[in-house]
Structures are given as structure tokens and as C-alpha cells.
Design a protein around this motif. Structure first.
Motif, PDB file in Angstrom:
ATOM      1  N   ALA A 130       3.713   5.385   2.883  1.00  0.00           N
ATOM      2  CA  ALA A 130       4.072   6.786   3.091  1.00  0.00           C
ATOM      3  C   ALA A 130       3.762   7.192   4.526  1.00  0.00           C
ATOM      4  O   ALA A 130       4.583   7.814   5.204  1.00  0.00           O
ATOM      5  CB  ALA A 130       3.301   7.669   2.116  1.00  0.00           C
ATOM      6  N   GLY A 131       2.590   6.814   5.001  1.00  0.00           N
ATOM      7  CA  GLY A 131       2.215   7.131   6.381  1.00  0.00           C
ATOM      8  C   GLY A 131       3.230   6.568   7.359  1.00  0.00           C
ATOM      9  O   GLY A 131       3.591   7.218   8.349  1.00  0.00           O
ATOM     10  N   TYR A 170       6.422   8.644   7.316  1.00  0.00           N
ATOM     11  CA  TYR A 170       6.226   9.895   8.051  1.00  0.00           C
ATOM     12  C   TYR A 170       6.233   9.645   9.556  1.00  0.00           C
ATOM     13  O   TYR A 170       6.812  10.395  10.328  1.00  0.00           O
ATOM     14  CB  TYR A 170       4.919  10.558   7.620  1.00  0.00           C
ATOM     15  N   LYS A 171       5.578   8.582   9.949  1.00  0.00           N
ATOM     16  CA  LYS A 171       5.501   8.228  11.361  1.00  0.00           C
ATOM     17  C   LYS A 171       6.894   7.890  11.918  1.00  0.00           C
ATOM     18  O   LYS A 171       7.263   8.314  13.012  1.00  0.00           O
ATOM     19  CB  LYS A 171       4.566   7.028  11.490  1.00  0.00           C
ATOM     20  N   GLU A 213       1.887  -8.499  14.141  1.00  0.00           N
ATOM     21  CA  GLU A 213       0.472  -8.265  14.375  1.00  0.00           C
ATOM     22  C   GLU A 213       0.045  -6.856  13.986  1.00  0.00           C
ATOM     23  O   GLU A 213      -1.099  -6.617  13.624  1.00  0.00           O
ATOM     24  CB  GLU A 213       0.135  -8.479  15.856  1.00  0.00           C
ATOM     25  N   THR A 214       0.954  -5.922  14.146  1.00  0.00           N
ATOM     26  CA  THR A 214       0.642  -4.521  13.879  1.00  0.00           C
ATOM     27  C   THR A 214       1.849  -3.864  13.199  1.00  0.00           C
ATOM     28  O   THR A 214       2.927  -4.465  13.116  1.00  0.00           O
ATOM     29  CB  THR A 214       0.374  -3.745  15.185  1.00  0.00           C
ATOM     30  N   ILE A 215       1.655  -2.629  12.765  1.00  0.00           N
ATOM     31  CA  ILE A 215       2.750  -1.884  12.139  1.00  0.00           C
ATOM     32  C   ILE A 215       3.927  -1.774  13.110  1.00  0.00           C
ATOM     33  O   ILE A 215       5.082  -2.012  12.740  1.00  0.00           O
ATOM     34  CB  ILE A 215       2.263  -0.472  11.729  1.00  0.00           C
ATOM     35  N   ASP A 216       3.632  -1.434  14.364  1.00  0.00           N
ATOM     36  CA  ASP A 216       4.717  -1.254  15.333  1.00  0.00           C
ATOM     37  C   ASP A 216       5.391  -2.567  15.682  1.00  0.00           C
ATOM     38  O   ASP A 216       6.585  -2.602  15.959  1.00  0.00           O
ATOM     39  CB  ASP A 216       4.187  -0.572  16.590  1.00  0.00           C
ATOM     40  N   GLU A 275       6.061  -3.686  25.110  1.00  0.00           N
ATOM     41  CA  GLU A 275       5.658  -4.683  24.121  1.00  0.00           C
ATOM     42  C   GLU A 275       6.548  -4.637  22.891  1.00  0.00           C
ATOM     43  O   GLU A 275       6.739  -5.656  22.217  1.00  0.00           O
ATOM     44  CB  GLU A 275       4.175  -4.529  23.748  1.00  0.00           C
ATOM     45  N   TYR A 309       4.782  -5.316   4.072  1.00  0.00           N
ATOM     46  CA  TYR A 309       3.357  -5.090   4.313  1.00  0.00           C
ATOM     47  C   TYR A 309       2.617  -5.723   3.146  1.00  0.00           C
ATOM     48  O   TYR A 309       2.750  -5.276   1.993  1.00  0.00           O
ATOM     49  CB  TYR A 309       3.019  -3.601   4.416  1.00  0.00           C
ATOM     50  N   LEU A 349      -0.210   3.800   2.824  1.00  0.00           N
ATOM     51  CA  LEU A 349       0.151   3.307   4.152  1.00  0.00           C
ATOM     52  C   LEU A 349       1.666   3.360   4.319  1.00  0.00           C
ATOM     53  O   LEU A 349       2.183   3.782   5.355  1.00  0.00           O
ATOM     54  CB  LEU A 349      -0.342   1.872   4.365  1.00  0.00           C
ATOM     55  N   LEU A 368       3.732  -8.226   7.801  1.00  0.00           N
ATOM     56  CA  LEU A 368       2.462  -7.772   8.359  1.00  0.00           C
ATOM     57  C   LEU A 368       1.424  -8.001   7.270  1.00  0.00           C
ATOM     58  O   LEU A 368       1.495  -7.419   6.193  1.00  0.00           O
ATOM     59  CB  LEU A 368       2.533  -6.284   8.715  1.00  0.00           C
ATOM     60  N   LYS A 369       0.490  -8.905   7.552  1.00  0.00           N
ATOM     61  CA  LYS A 369      -0.525  -9.253   6.552  1.00  0.00           C
ATOM     62  C   LYS A 369      -1.823  -8.535   6.901  1.00  0.00           C
ATOM     63  O   LYS A 369      -2.363  -8.721   7.992  1.00  0.00           O
ATOM     64  CB  LYS A 369      -0.724 -10.767   6.574  1.00  0.00           C
ATOM     65  N   ALA A 370      -2.299  -7.719   5.980  1.00  0.00           N
ATOM     66  CA  ALA A 370      -3.597  -7.059   6.192  1.00  0.00           C
ATOM     67  C   ALA A 370      -4.687  -7.946   5.632  1.00  0.00           C
ATOM     68  O   ALA A 370      -4.454  -8.728   4.722  1.00  0.00           O
ATOM     69  CB  ALA A 370      -3.622  -5.715   5.496  1.00  0.00           C
ATOM     70  N   SER A 378       0.862  -1.176   0.000  1.00  0.00           N
ATOM     71  CA  SER A 378       0.000   0.000   0.000  1.00  0.00           C
ATOM     72  C   SER A 378       0.897   1.223   0.000  1.00  0.00           C
ATOM     73  O   SER A 378       1.685   1.422   0.920  1.00  0.00           O
ATOM     74  CB  SER A 378      -0.901   0.010   1.244  1.00  0.00           C
TER      75      SER A 378
END
Lengths: 458, 458
Positions: free
Chosen positions: B164-165, B168-169, B275-278, B436, B210, B162, B236-238, B159
Motif C-alpha cells: 500500500a505504501g 501511495y508513493k 536492492e531497494t524498492i526504487d 541510479e 516483494y 508495504l 526485491l527480497k526482504a 507485505s
């Protein structure tokens, strides 16, 4: 239970206020000089003035009524300070000084004595061994750490250092607290009584607790049951694992106890359970929004990926994606580009401007199948766009529709979306940065709606 | 598979480079002007110069060999641009332009035609419908978004928005990437081939993916099996949930497929599941450290709470708290204050200075029962202390002991600990902000040690 004298005192004495920047009493007095709702007096046995303010040798010498005392003197002077406060008619004292119950049996005994003395004067205690207390709504920072950002969460922490770390972290992340209460050893006031007080305050929208161990479980449950009917309580319990529990017991001297017992107690009393610090904060932040009538969530986004991740997290939390009415999808089709997805999650695609956010949010909030809205925005990829217009579109729709459905934002672009987030927050719309966090917020709203009987659709 | 021409080209043509700040071709060329390892040529049919640089009407007019083309022209011109690139002898093209496979069957056909043309010239494609590619190690930013921070993670995102987001993050959070590859529709190059290339590069320590949907599962597994033996791959699987999967399929046009199938495929091929982006970023960041020989973790901290929370997270991940040798605890007792806890987690209490961090880290790393160290620091609560000295203490111990055991930092104090975190990172020690996240890092190291047969102690 009214503890206003701890959080809105007319006059505060800082016993141990100092001119030496290496001492905690220096920081505490410096922080308190900003307090606007009352007077602040330094007490120092040696110096005539502290940080330019006339000092008193003893709290009893202060020519004013004093509600609150902050005690930061060395341990050996604490007992006398409590007696002096009692004689002075002080109502509450925060004992920052450490070296009591956390050091063993002897310290526990000394701690109990302090409480007995205080109670004999009708005085209540917070601490000892704590960082202090803050009320961001009247600029009262009676701690030795930096000011928290103003917000709506009352955060009560059993670990001072962790609490401080969380304050520092939230300042960076733009998350606000109404109060920060470092309870230390909880020799006197404990979670239960603080919860009871916080249940009735206007500025605290949710109560977040960092718990290592609760001494009186029965009292906690009994009070929590009443409080959670009025205000959400979110608990992060440390020491869930066996090794964690062992570590916790060596830390505060309190027995961490079995997680299963805590879990049952929280469930029974309507306390929401957080898994992590961010989970706790994310849940607590949601309560500037109204409670939903059901658990059907609509998601709108300007990029597919975040919509998918958020749908996954919503599902993980036991919430449902709303099935939009045909009418709503027709309306969306009428103004969104052909590439957009008008099924929930609604993907307005990257070209979406503020007006699209406004019209989409409006259509979704008006759909009777939707109980709650999550509005996502990632970096607008078209030159000249900033996420501020998207935030404005959402705010406009919410104001116009005004039908009591909660709205949460997910603005995922670091620095780029900071202004948009601030704008949403200023309008009471919590704005998250991670799919799991916005889902935690949505989940918390639904759980609290369940707690309070607001949830119709099960 | 060598794709150096995509990431270390000698000359780049930006086809659609623009003088108009409202166009993506403006941003792409502006970003690429910083490229240091080669030459960059603007191609623009109308203007003589682009952003002050002599422009060419056609890529074929450039009087230089061109390895890489970035294509940002309107869709109707893309096919001719690919033909021109082929004739010119360009080796790779990144097609940022959208409107192909993601729009339906017709677009898929056009996309396939582009690939056929490219292959007939021996040229490979990334995209279409993507944000572009970045290599932070040679200042190559062939995207229309801001520069990522330099780091060690090769991040491949299906994506674009995502991705790009996330860039930036991570800039805000101080997390670095070695490469950012927005793969868009993956008409030609896909996850498998990119992984294969990234397996052998020096600067990429871990590969983070991703994924919304993989087209050729068999190829993915086959290549991933080989790659994960050499370098960690984190996915990370969406679209894990049913609703998420439905949303994903409408987004990229690729079938998200059942999560169970993906999960089995990842497991079979040694791909670590985030499980998540982080979670993905936290795992990937750990690999600047060596792999552990076992899963026994020592925790050192200057505050109880974070130690407890980290012990909980370590437990949740299936790792173990190391049982320290009596000798180690004796050594710790010899210099830590009586209030300190010398059992794992070692709580050095708030008075701990840099020297305590050094001696404690040294003692723990030298304990044969310890496979891995997590060093925690929250806001030092004593005036005059900054977390930098604590970071320095850790670094000194690691350098001195130098026995190949991984060390991860957890510095929890927002702005206050930023310098300390930078110092640790500069020394290859990943520094996290949440319990975590550091646990995810520790877990990833153990899993990869298992993958590669390094793990002795099971």
C-alpha cells in the motif's frame, strides 16, 4: 573566514538586471526583489527603471554602500563590471556569466585576470559560469532559478544545472536547504574557503558538496579536517568511474582525478562520502538531530515489511539492531496487542494509534541499550486514521524523554503522509520516505559522532 | 494457468460490504463501484442497501453468476463465507480478513482448512491477511486503498502495508502499475502460480515481486525459469541480513531463509534482483522498451553533471559507454555549438532546444556502435524553454529511426519536468528522475536480453 557579505549583504547590485523576461538578468532581479535583509539595486545601461524600480547606469552611480554584486551582463562587459565594483568598494561579486575557464586556455586566462583585478580591490568572487547563490533564511535568491525550500543543509554545487535540478527536485520532495551555492568555475572562492565559512554559521547544520574536481587537494584536506570536527561535510563526487571521470574533465575543464585519491582524502579529512544525490541529501538532513553515543538502533513500525527492509539497510551500513532490555519488552507487551512483535524491530502492527507511537518511542528511548531510534509509519489501514497522530506521538515522546538520543522518521505513504512529515520536520526530526535513505541518515550521524569523538561504543 | 476470474471477473461479490466508513468493507465496495468490466454486488447480513446499491444477505442470494468474491467479514465468519462461495460456484476469492496463519499454529490450521474447502469446490484463494487486488486496466480496485496509477508493472507484494505504501508513493511519483496483488499469507495461490498467469497477459510488461519468504522454493524456481524466458521478473527480497531475516520471520510466520540460497535461486531462474524498492520499480518500468542487442550505452544531456553521474552509474552496473563512430561525432559537430562535447556522453549544453534533442537522438540511435540511448534533460536554464520540447524531440527521433534500440529518459527537475515525463511515458519511453534509477532500467534491459538470448554482444 567571514563571507557574510555574500549571504547577508546590506545592499546588492544586480549588474545586468533586465526588463526582458527572456534574459537571465530578468529572473535574477525578480527573485531578489523578495530579499528582506537589505536593499537591492538594478544596474542597466539603457533602461531608466527595471521591473518598476529605479535603475542605475553603473554600479558606481548607486547612492549607497554596496556589499554584493550579481553580474549577469554579456561576457565582454564582465571585466569592466568587476573594475566598477572594485572602485565602488563592493566586497563580493557573483559572476553568473559564462564563457570563461570552461571554454579553454584563453578563457582560463581571462578568468585569472578577473580574479587579479578583484583581489587588487580586496574583493572576492564566486563563479563565473554559475547559477548564483541563495540563502533561504533571509529570502535571498540571487539566482535565476526558483526558491529552494527553507532548511538546514548548505549545498555547494560545482554543476549549476545539476544544482538547479536538485533544488527543483527537493522543492517537490519537501527537502530544505539553508543555502544553495553554485560555484561554477571556482576561479576564486572554492570548496575549501566556502566550507571554512559555513563551519561557523548557525543555520547551516551540514555542508553538502557536489564535486567534479578539486584543484588544490592539499588545501581542501587541510581545511576539511578542521571543518569536519565542527560540522559534518558530505561529498558526492562525480566521475568515480573512468568514463565518468573523462566526461567530468570535458565538462568543467577540471581534472576529475582518480577516485581512489579522492576517497583517501575524504577519509583522512572526515568527509562523509555519498553514493548518490539522495544519499547526499539523506545524510545531510540527519543533522538537525544530536549525535548518537553508539551505533545500536531501535526500529519501531506499524508494518512488518518496512521494518525488515530497514533492518537490512541498517545492517548494510554497519550499524546494529539494539538488543532491547527485558524490562522494555515487558513494558511494550503491557499495552501492545498480542500480535505485536516486541523484539527489535518492534512491530506495533497496523492497529497502532498515536498513543502507541508515543508509549513505544518513550520505552525505546529510555532503554539504555538503544543509541538511536528509527520510527516507521506506513499508510494506516484503519479508516479514520491519518499518520499525523503517529507523528504527534513520536514528537511527544522525544520532548518528554529528552535524553539526547537521535530520532529519525520513515513515513512511507506519498501524499498521505505529507502532513505528518512536515510536522516532524518542523520539530527538527528528519522524516524520510525510503528505508535506504533513513539508514543513510543514521549512518551519517554515527560517522560524524566517530569524527568528533562523541561515539563511545565501538 | 488462467486466473482471469481474479482480474477480469464478470461479476464480483463483496462479502462484508458496509455502510460504515470506519470499516474496510466500506472502502472496498466504494472502490469497486468504479469497476467497468462487470457487475458488483454488496453482501451484508443486516442492511437492505449498501452505499445506495441493493444488498444481499448471502452471496448465494445473488441472482447472477459470480466469478469473484472479496471477503472482508470478521474472522469468525470467513469459513462460512468460503462455503457459501463454493456452493454459489464462485471461482476465486480474495480473503482480506486477517488473524490466520500469521498468528501461529492454530491460525495456520484454520487457513489450511479454508484452502481445503475452497479446493473441494474448485475455487482458488488469494490471502488471507491481505490488502486485496487491483487491475488498473479495467478500473478494478478490489482493495481498501487508493487507486494505483495505470501502468505496465504487475506488482505482487507479500507485505500488504508495504505494498500500500508503495502504491501511495508511486501515485505521487507518477509511476504506474498494471496490477497490484497483495498476496498476504499465500495460503493457496503463491508467487509461482501468479507469475505463471502473469507471463501471458498483454498489459503486464514486467512482474515485480516483494518477497519476504517463499515456501516452496523448488516450485518457485521451476516456474520462474519458464516465466523469465517470456517476461522479466524482478524480485526485491526482504530479510537479506540476519537481523532482517529474523524480523521477517516474526512478521509473516514464513522462514526468510538464507539470502545466499535465494540469490542462487534467483540467478538460476533468471529473476532479476533489486536492492531497494526504487531499484525494483526502476527495473520493472524499463520494459515498455525493446530489449537491446548489446550493452553499449549512449548518453545525451544538456548539462555536464548529470551526464557524469549517469556514466558512473552505467559503469557500476557493468554496462559500457559506446564509442561513437567518427561520422556520428562529425554530424553532431555540424549543428551543436562549439562548446558542446560530441564524445559520449554527448553534452549539448544548456542552450539545446527540442530540435537539438531530435537531431542528437537520431544521430546516436543510427550509430551502429550504440545499443541503447539514455536521454537526459535538466532544467533548461534559458527563459521561455520548458522540457516538453526536449521530450518531443526525443519522441520524434525514436519514431523516425525506429530501429528497435531501447531509449530511456532522465528528466531531473521535479515539478518543472512533470509534463515532459508524462509525454515520454505516454509514448512508452520510461522517464526517470535519478541517475541510479535510469541505470537500473538499462541494466535490467540488458539482463533480460541475456536471459532470453537476445544479447549478441558479450
Amino acid at each position: 573566514m567571514n563571507l557574510d557579505y555574500f549571504f547577508k549583504p546590506k545592499a546588492i547590485a544586480v549588474i545586468g538586471a533586465s526588463n526582458d523576461p527572456m534574459k537571465l538578468g530578468y529572473e535574477v532581479f525578480k527573485n531578489l526583489k523578495k530579499y528582506k535583509d537589505g536593499r537591492v539595486y538594478p544596474v542597466n545601461v539603457k533602461d531608466e527603471t527595471v521591473q518598476g524600480v529605479k535603475a542605475y547606469k553603473n554600479v558606481r552611480d548607486i547612492p549607497d554602500e554596496v556589499d554584493l554584486a550579481i553580474i549577469v551582463v554579456p561576457k565582454r562587459f564582465v571585466k569592466q563590471a568587476i573594475i566598477d565594483c572594485g572602485e565602488k568598494g563592493v566586497k563580493g561579486a557573483v559572476i553568473i556569466t559564462a564563457g570563461f575557464g570552461e571554454t579553454g586556455e584563453e578563457g582560463k586566462k581571462e578568468e585569472r585576470e578577473l580574479v587579479e583585478i578583484a583581489h587588487s580591490y580586496g574583493m572576492r568572487l564566486i563563479g563565473p559560469n554559475c547559477v548564483g547563490v541563495m540563502n533561504t533564511h533571509n529570502d535571498m535568491n540571487a539566482t535565476f532559478i526558483m526558491d529552494a525550500k527553507k532548511g538546514s543543509i548548505a549545498f555547494v554545487s560545482q554543476s549549476g544545472a545539476l544544482g538547479a535540478g536538485i533544488v527543483y527536485k527537493t522543492v517537490k520532495e519537501g527537502i530544505g536547504f539553508s543555502k544553495f551555492i553554485s560555484v561554477g568555475n571556482m576561479a576564486d572562492l572554492d570548496f575549501a574557503e566556502l566550507m571554512e565559512y559555513l563551519a561557523d554559521t548557525e543555520e547551516d547544520k551540514a555542508i553538502a558538496l557536489y564535486i567534479e574536481g578539486v584543484r588544490d587537494g592539499r588545501k581542501f584536506i587541510e581545511i576539511a579536517k578542521r571543518v569536519t570536527k565542527r560540522k559534518p561535510v558530505i561529498a558526492l563526487k562525480a566521475g568515480k568511474s573512468e568514463s565518468g571521470a573523462r566526461a567530468a574533465s570535458s565538462h568543467t575543464g577540471s581534472l576529475a582525478g582518480s577516485w581512489k585519491i579522492y576517497e583517501a582524502a575524504f577519509k583522512q579529512s572526515g568527509v562523509l562520502v555519498a553514493e548518490t544525490i539522495d544519499d547526499m541529501l539523506s545524510m545531510a538532513r540527519a543533522f538537525t538531530q544530536p549525535l548518537p553515543k553508539g551505533k545500536r538502533v531501535a526500529i519501531m513500525t506499524n508494518a512488518g515489511g518496512p521494518g525488515v527492509l530497514t533492518a537490512d539497510e541498517i545492517d548494510k551500513r554497519g550499524l546494529k539492531l539494539a538488543n532491547l532490555e527485558e524490562k522494555t519488552m515487558e513494558e511494550l507487551r503491557s499495552f501492545l496487542p498480542p500480535m505485536a512483535a516486541v523484539k527489535n524491530p518492534v512491530d506495533m502492527i497496523a492497529s497502532a494509534r498515536g498513543e502507541d507511537y508515543y508509549r513505544t518511542a518513550k520505552a525505546l528511548l529510555e532503554d539504555p541499550n538503544v543509541d538511536m531510534l528509527i520510527a516507521i509509519c506506513v499508510v494506516p489501514t484503519f479508516a479514520g486514521m491519518t499518520p499525523t497522530e503517529h507523528a504527534e506521538g513520536i514528537i511527544r515522546a522525544v520532548k518528554e524523554v529528552n535524553n539526547g538520543k537521535p530520532v529519525l522518521g520513515l513515513f512511507m505513504a506519498g501524499y498521505v503522509s505529507e502532513k505528518a512529515k512536515e510536522l516532524l520536520e518542523a520539530n527538527g526530526i528528519p522524516s524520510y520516505e525510503r528505508p535506504e535513505d533513513v539508514a543513510a541518515g543514521a549512518y551519517a550521524l554515527v560517522q560524524q559522532a566517530r569524527n568528533t569523538g562523541v561515539l563511545e561504543d565501538e
